[in-house]
Design a protein around this motif. Structure first.
Motif, mmCIF file in Angstrom:
data_model
loop_
_atom_site.group_PDB
_atom_site.id
_atom_site.type_symbol
_atom_site.label_atom_id
_atom_site.label_comp_id
_atom_site.label_asym_id
_atom_site.label_seq_id
_atom_site.Cartn_x
_atom_site.Cartn_y
_atom_site.Cartn_z
ATOM 1 N N THR A 23 0.826 -1.209 0.000
ATOM 2 C CA THR A 23 0.000 0.000 0.000
ATOM 3 C C THR A 23 0.858 1.256 0.000
ATOM 4 N N LYS A 51 -1.408 -10.957 -4.132
ATOM 5 C CA LYS A 51 -1.983 -11.252 -5.444
ATOM 6 C C LYS A 51 -1.927 -10.041 -6.373
ATOM 7 N N LYS A 52 -2.136 -8.868 -5.766
ATOM 8 C CA LYS A 52 -2.181 -7.658 -6.586
ATOM 9 C C LYS A 52 -0.828 -7.348 -7.208
ATOM 10 N N ASP A 106 -11.820 -16.260 -8.022
ATOM 11 C CA ASP A 106 -10.414 -15.827 -7.971
ATOM 12 C C ASP A 106 -9.751 -15.945 -9.347
ATOM 13 N N LEU A 147 -6.800 -15.870 -10.096
ATOM 14 C CA LEU A 147 -5.592 -16.684 -10.051
ATOM 15 C C LEU A 147 -5.924 -18.130 -9.694
ATOM 16 N N THR A 167 -12.446 -11.514 -3.862
ATOM 17 C CA THR A 167 -11.139 -12.168 -3.749
ATOM 18 C C THR A 167 -10.011 -11.160 -3.596
ATOM 19 N N ASN A 168 -10.357 -9.926 -3.214
ATOM 20 C CA ASN A 168 -9.360 -8.875 -3.028
ATOM 21 C C ASN A 168 -8.582 -8.580 -4.305
ATOM 22 N N MET A 169 -9.219 -8.766 -5.452
ATOM 23 C CA MET A 169 -8.615 -8.384 -6.726
ATOM 24 C C MET A 169 -9.524 -7.303 -7.298
ATOM 25 N N ASP A 170 -9.018 -6.090 -7.364
ATOM 26 C CA ASP A 170 -9.865 -4.927 -7.646
ATOM 27 C C ASP A 170 -10.798 -5.117 -8.839
ATOM 28 N N SER A 222 -12.227 -1.026 -2.668
ATOM 29 C CA SER A 222 -10.917 -0.395 -2.446
ATOM 30 C C SER A 222 -10.797 0.876 -3.273
ATOM 31 N N GLN A 281 -12.195 -0.899 2.218
ATOM 32 C CA GLN A 281 -10.971 -1.532 2.721
ATOM 33 C C GLN A 281 -9.735 -0.697 2.388
ATOM 34 N N SER A 336 -5.590 -0.849 3.584
ATOM 35 C CA SER A 336 -4.719 -1.735 4.329
ATOM 36 C C SER A 336 -3.877 -1.024 5.388
ATOM 37 N N MET A 337 -4.168 -1.328 6.660
ATOM 38 C CA MET A 337 -3.281 -0.998 7.772
ATOM 39 C C MET A 337 -2.847 0.463 7.830
ATOM 40 N N LEU A 367 -5.365 6.268 5.059
ATOM 41 C CA LEU A 367 -5.937 5.714 3.830
ATOM 42 C C LEU A 367 -7.411 5.374 4.030
ATOM 43 N N TYR A 409 -0.458 -4.678 14.782
ATOM 44 C CA TYR A 409 -0.673 -3.586 13.829
ATOM 45 C C TYR A 409 -2.165 -3.323 13.678
#
Lengths: 449, 299
Positions: free
Chosen positions: A380, A414-415, B100, B102, B131-134, B159, B180, B182-183, B187, B219
């Motif tokens: 990120t 994956k990204k 997915d 992949l 699947t967290n793939m934009d 995202s 979403q 990330s951390m 953001l 975290y």
């Protein structure tokens, strides 16, 4: 710190004699606040004023030590409510309860199991700290035998628990040199306990039925000259414990309320007969401010989650655990060896390198500097994206090290696949397994140069 | 010295989000204080505790987490029913593993169809996770939104890279979304700001992305605490969305969870309690025992 520089200044001699090593009394006062100067550095300070200042400048939560030597546990001197504001400093002690009511062979077995605990994480040994010995049998001899056994056959710091004050201190006499925490000291037994606490020089586990009740006991104990206390506000369950400990810490840190300026102890072992609940409560109570948690389990599968939990919450957020950025060559890799890449977050490195070693397959492990961020957070923030990894490849000459053109990346990234296909033209980007523990299987089944 | 409880009253609220529809709809959030601080504020809704199911038969699940579902994993509808009827789940999370790119790279249409079947079979609120793939998530979740119009699903994840399409579809067809980031608290805020230009804030739940005990838990813990501080103490409206944590899968992939059933349940439960202590409003569990344990202790 309860006092500001200007307030301290008012109490100093104001002669600017410089004998303390600072140009002015004001500079000295500021240095006292910031840390670095000591009150003793001023030769002209009135002893009474010095005592006042010492009291006012003491940390809002007293540091209390239980036990001695290598196995001593020091708790307290915390400075914040939330770890992201700075860090939590002193890991809470994990104590295992042993009642004298049990059968002797079972007690022996439990002690043996505890002695044999051997946990490690990221190169650090994780350990429980205390044994909480509890008088429940009604038989003083039995309790004393337990105390002797724990004292002689283990090196843990000790907590002595007895509602019978005479038994409590006769047991304390047996192990006073190990500085056990004696519990409970209450409004009722205080007058009998104070002389003994002083005689043995042991810390007091102070119990009150509520925070208010505690305040009156700690105030009286303080007046009687007792300094080392650990507080139990009598919480009956996890939520109550969280609430009580939050209020105690807040009163000490934000209000400078001295009667509550001590670390706390919580007893999940007495809150929940269910061992799962006991463990979850212990984790929660450590997170929200307990200085000691006492659990009844001596089962490694119940202790490990607690040890790891404490390790996580008490890690210093100001200093992420990192390893050096470089290409780690594991087992003399050659031009046919696989290349794996991950971040310099210490945990990523340890998991992946251990997994590669397990395969006995030589490999290049590329550790990209990400300031300790894990894969997704680093992605990120641009520290572990296609461009950054391509630069790393260039910098460390990866294309010259191998004949193949394959790169294995972390399974969660994956990204990254599409990015890297663009930024590292000619390279096949292979998504590794999601979990480090699957790397050996993955390499042995999937890897061909 | 007299003791006065050092209470801190907060004038702001975390937004209340409604998930699902009908009698079994659930509210999360709405509190004006930190988690468990009922002594100084109100927490109108207990945390939402969801159980996870997959649209595809799971691969590589540890036997101890597969065991409760062994008889139903081949059919997501039966799996969903068992979670509700046997394990008492008040909310479900359907993970569209089949899509997915992949992996199987299944079609958005097929995934939407399965989602519809599951959503029709149970009456509890449903989180639908891509699947967290934009790019693929945008295709899949917009189709799911259309096919399941009016179900008030919680579509996840949305995202920076695909928010326009998914949020637009959610708006059109009456669903909530998971934003979403990330951390990183900043953001999270940035994404909320762009979303709120056209999307109702009360239909956003934020996901700071969660890590398991021993694998980055600290975290996640601190970012949730930070977001709650920004939202409540600092009154930042863009930090007042309820927080979701998705960690069951991460927990059960650890070697510690795989090597022993009891340790695995505790791995998931202690991860869960940490996030609740930090301020999470909605948790996704994998093992029903871990969910039950937490429910009995906090609700």
């Amino acid at each position: 710190m309860a006092l500001k520089g200007a307030e301290i200044m008012k109490m100093l001699p104001k002669t600017n004699c410089k004998e303390c090593g600072y140009a002015t009394c004001f500079a000295f006062a500021m240095k006292l606040v910031a840390g670095g100067a000591k009150l003793e550095d001023c030769p002209y300070l009135d002893p009474e004023v010095k005592a006042q200042l010492e009291a006012a400048m003491a940390p809002p939560i007293k540091l209390v030590t239980i036990g001695t030597g290598e196995n001593a546990l020091s708790i307290g001197e915390e400075e914040v409510m939330f770890r992201h504001e700075k860090t939590f400093f002193h890991e809470p002690g994990i104590a295992i309860l042993i009642s004298d009511k049990g059968v002797e062979s079972e007690i022996e077995e439990k002690l043996k199991r505890i002695n044999a605990f051997d946990f490690e994480r990221i190169g650090q040994k994780l350990s429980i700290n205390l044994l909480a010995l509890c008088f429940e049998s009604g038989d003083k001899d039995k309790f004393e035998a337990l105390v002797k056994k724990a004292y002689e056959t283990t090196e843990f710091a000790l907590i002595l628990i007895s509602e019978d004050t005479d038994v409590l201190f006769s047991a304390a006499a047996l192990c006073a040199d190990r500085k056990p925490l004696v519990y409970p000291i209450t409004n009722e037994n205080m007058s009998a306990a104070v002389p003994k606490l002083k005689e043995f020089g042991v810390p007091a586990g102070v119990r009150g039925a509520s925070i208010e009740a505690l305040v009156s006991v700690t105030s009286d104990l303080k007046d009687a000259g007792i300094e080392n206390m650990v507080l139990d506000p009598g919480s009956k369950n996890m939520v109550e414990g969280i609430q009580n400990q939050t209020l105690i810490r807040r009163a000490a840190l934000k209000k400078g309320f001295r009667p509550l300026g001590y670390p706390t102890i919580a007893f999940p072992c007495f809150m929940y007969p269910d061992k799962f609940k006991e463990t979850v409560a212990a984790a929660a109570l450590m997170t929200k401010y307990a200085g000691i948690v006492v659990v009844s389990q001596a089962d490694e599968h119940f202790i490990l989650p607690l040890l790891v939990h404490r390790f996580n919450i008490y890690s210093d957020p100001r200093r992420p655990m990192t390893v050096e950025e470089k290409v780690y060559e594991i087992g003399n890799p050659d031009e046919k060896s696989p290349i794996l890449i991950t971040t310099n977050y210490a945990l990523d490195y340890f998991i992946v390198s251990a997994a590669i070693e397990e395969t006995n397959m030589p490999a290049y492990l590329c550790i990209k500097g990400t300031e300790g961020l894990g894969v997704m957070a680093a992605w990120t923030s641009g520290k572990f994206n296609g461009e950054a990894i391509a630069e790393f490849f260039e910098k460390y000459g990866m294309p010259d090290k191998v004949k193949h053109r394959k790169l294995i990346i972390p399974g969660v990234a994956k990204k990254l696949v599409a990015e890297l296909e663009e930024d590292l033209p000619g390279w096949e980007i292979i998504l590794g397994p999601l979990e480090g523990s699957d790397i050996p299987k993955f390499l042995s089944e999937e890897w061909t140069a | 010295m007299k003791y006065e409880p050092p209470l801190e009253k907060i004038s702001e609220n975390i937004r209340e989000a409604v998930l699902g529809h009908g009698e079994k709809a659930l509210k999360i959030g709405g509190e004006n204080t930190l988690p468990f601080h009922s002594f100084e504020g109100t927490l109108p809704n207990p945390p939402g505790l969801a159980l996870e199911i997959l649209d595809t038969e799971p691969e590589n699940w540890a036997p101890s987490v597969l065991e409760p579902f062994e008889d139903v994993v081949s059919d997501p509808v039966n799996w969903a029913r068992k979670c509700v009827e046997v394990f008492g789940a008040e909310m479900l999370c359907l993970r569209l593993v089949s899509t997915d790119p992949l992996g199987k790279d299944g079609s958005p249409q097929a995934a939407a169809e399965i989602t519809k079947k599951v959503a029709d079979a149970v009456d509890v609120p449903l989180i639908v996770w891509g699947t967290n793939m934009d790019e693929k998530d945008a295709q899949v979740l917009t189709e799911v939104a259309r096919v399941c119009a009016g179900k008030n699903l919680l579509l996840s994840p949305v995202s920076k890279g695909n928010y326009e399409k998914i949020a637009q579809a959610a708006l059109e067809h009456g669903h909530a979304i998971v934003a979403q980031a990330s951390m990183d608290a900043n953001l999270t805020k940035e994404l909320n700001i762009v979303l709120c230009k056209f999307f109702p804030p009360e239909k956003i739940v934020v996901d700071p992305t969660a890590s398991a005990l021993g694998y980055g838990l600290e975290y996640t813990f601190s970012i949730i605490e930070e977001i709650k501080q920004f939202g409540l103490a600092d009154k930042d409206k863009m930090m007042q969305m309820p927080i979701i944590c998705d960690f069951g899968g991460d927990c059960w992939r650890t070697k510690e969870a795989k090597e022993n059933r009891e340790q695995g349940i505790l791995w998931e439960a202690t991860t869960a309690i940490s996030f609740l202590l930090a301020g999470a409003n909605l948790l996704i569990f994998r093992h029903p025992e871990a969910l039950k344990l937490i429910k009995e202790m906090v609700v």
